[in-house]
Design a protein around this motif. Structure first.
Motif, mmCIF file in Angstrom:
data_model
loop_
_atom_site.group_PDB
_atom_site.id
_atom_site.type_symbol
_atom_site.label_atom_id
_atom_site.label_comp_id
_atom_site.label_asym_id
_atom_site.label_seq_id
_atom_site.Cartn_x
_atom_site.Cartn_y
_atom_site.Cartn_z
ATOM 1 N N HIS A 55 0.712 6.638 -6.863
ATOM 2 C CA HIS A 55 -0.407 7.544 -7.147
ATOM 3 C C HIS A 55 0.049 8.998 -7.127
ATOM 4 O O HIS A 55 -0.334 9.795 -7.998
ATOM 5 N N ASN B 280 0.829 -1.213 0.000
ATOM 6 C CA ASN B 280 0.000 0.000 0.000
ATOM 7 C C ASN B 280 0.859 1.257 0.000
ATOM 8 O O ASN B 280 0.488 2.277 -0.586
ATOM 9 N N TYR C 159 0.682 -5.986 -9.956
ATOM 10 C CA TYR C 159 0.958 -6.505 -8.622
ATOM 11 C C TYR C 159 2.340 -7.137 -8.521
ATOM 12 O O TYR C 159 3.022 -7.009 -7.501
ATOM 13 N N LYS D 106 1.843 3.840 -12.440
ATOM 14 C CA LYS D 106 1.120 2.616 -12.113
ATOM 15 C C LYS D 106 2.007 1.406 -12.386
ATOM 16 O O LYS D 106 2.931 1.451 -13.201
ATOM 17 N N LYS E 185 1.923 1.738 -3.521
ATOM 18 C CA LYS E 185 0.774 2.207 -4.310
ATOM 19 C C LYS E 185 0.509 3.687 -4.060
ATOM 20 O O LYS E 185 0.191 4.438 -4.993
ATOM 21 N N ILE F 67 4.945 -4.392 -8.174
ATOM 22 C CA ILE F 67 4.889 -3.804 -6.830
ATOM 23 C C ILE F 67 5.598 -4.707 -5.831
ATOM 24 O O ILE F 67 6.368 -4.241 -4.977
#
Length: 342
Positions: A150, A143, A158, A155, A146, A161
């Motif tokens: 943002h 998170n 998964y 972007k 993410k 990330i």
């Protein structure tokens, strides 16, 4: 009379939020007149802050008074609390008071209740918290990535990330710096006409720019585990000379060492669930547990603790301003052996 209450241990995110408020409120050409930064550790400066927030800005734009290490919601004197109660009614609408402290506000304090009342009644006031996820909180680290993606209008899927989480961990500052570099590099090879659309960063690009350096650091960790300190120090020096950030290097090394400790400890307690071990160890990919088990085979818990202590001392030394390579040498070469076998 807008008041911004900002708290949390994610210093990078707190600083970004603070800077965003300053840029929004203050007219750049009048910043030298309309911006004050106060050290909340100094009682005299806290009283000065409450005097300054009662002043309207000069020229155009607004005024900002920033109190770092603010005591107002974490324990302050009766005199300071009384002064805040008087001053809060006199803050002009275009003067903003930013109160920042790494600790969570104490809800029991009269001053905290007063500030929270202001935040609820004033649409321009706000309270924001920025907390770094724990090393074993994989979802929290995802998170965090993410959130920064943002903010940078980027972007990732998964898998990509998770690659960032595995390579960097929960270091907000490093994640932000690396994602900005990835964004710039991606822009040079894939120019988009619509700049408002989030730019996607591929897994291949992350592997090329981030994981390669992380892999080198993991190789160094393995040399330390095998007691080959001179080889490790030579590779450390080479990485640093090639521009590798010292804090990112030590973050990777301590992350690897922490993983060894957790796996050794949980294995010794009879825990065989690799998913559970990965969760506690802060390892995004549970399959790495099998690799770690082979790496630490024959190593004692005491030897792993010794290495971890040295790495933490190196991190503290670097953060205190000591030359990075000297920090590594001083701590890794202080004893004839840093690891012992069972």
């Amino acid at each position: 009379m807008p008041i911004h209450l900002i708290w949390g241990d994610d210093y990078e995110a707190c600083n970004r939020e603070t800077e965003k408020i300053i840029q929004t409120v203050i007219e750049p050409s009048w910043k030298s007149f309309n911006y004050s930064q106060i050290d909340g550790n100094d009682p005299k400066q806290n009283f000065r802050a409450l005097e300054e927030v009662q002043s309207a800005p000069l020229g155009s734009g607004g005024r900002v008074v920033l109190v770092r290490r603010s005591p107002f919601c974490n324990g302050c004197s009766i005199e300071l609390a009384n002064k805040l109660e008087q001053a809060i009614k006199l803050i002009p609408d275009n003067t903003h008071l930013i109160l920042y402290n790494s600790n969570k506000p104490d809800k029991r304090l009269k001053t905290t209740k007063l500030i929270e009342k202001n935040i609820k009644s004033n649409p321009f006031s706000q309270e924001k918290s920025f907390i770094l996820p724990l090393p074993w909180d994989i979802n929290g680290q995802r998170n965090l990535v993410k959130s920064i993606l943002h903010q940078l209008n980027l972007k990732m899927n998964y898998e990509t990330i998770d690659l960032i989480v595995e390579s960097i961990g929960n270091d907000s500052s490093l994640i932000n710096a690396e994602l900005q570099k990835l964004s710039l590099f991606s822009e040079t090879i894939d120019k988009k006409l619509n700049t408002n659309e989030p730019r996607e960063i591929s897994k291949e690009l992350v592997k090329k720019l981030i994981q390669n350096n992380s892999t080198n650091a993991l190789e160094i960790a393995n040399f330390l585990l095998k007691e080959e300190r001179i080889i490790a120090l030579n590779k450390i020096q080479s990485l640093l000379q090639n521009g590798e950030p010292a804090l990112r290097l030590i973050t990777t090394l301590t992350g690897q060492s922490r993983g060894w400790l957790w796996v050794h400890l949980l294995d010794s307690q009879g825990n065989q669930d690799v998913k559970e071990i990965a969760k506690f160890a802060g390892i995004a990919n549970p399959k790495r547990i099998y690799v770690i088990r082979k790496q630490i085979q024959g190593k004692s818990l005491e030897s792993l603790l010794t290495l971890m202590k040295k790495l933490l001392k190196i991190e503290a030394a670097i953060k205190s301003g000591i030359n990075p390579i000297d920090s590594f040498k001083d701590n890794l070469l202080t004893e004839s052996k840093i690891l012992t076998n069972n």
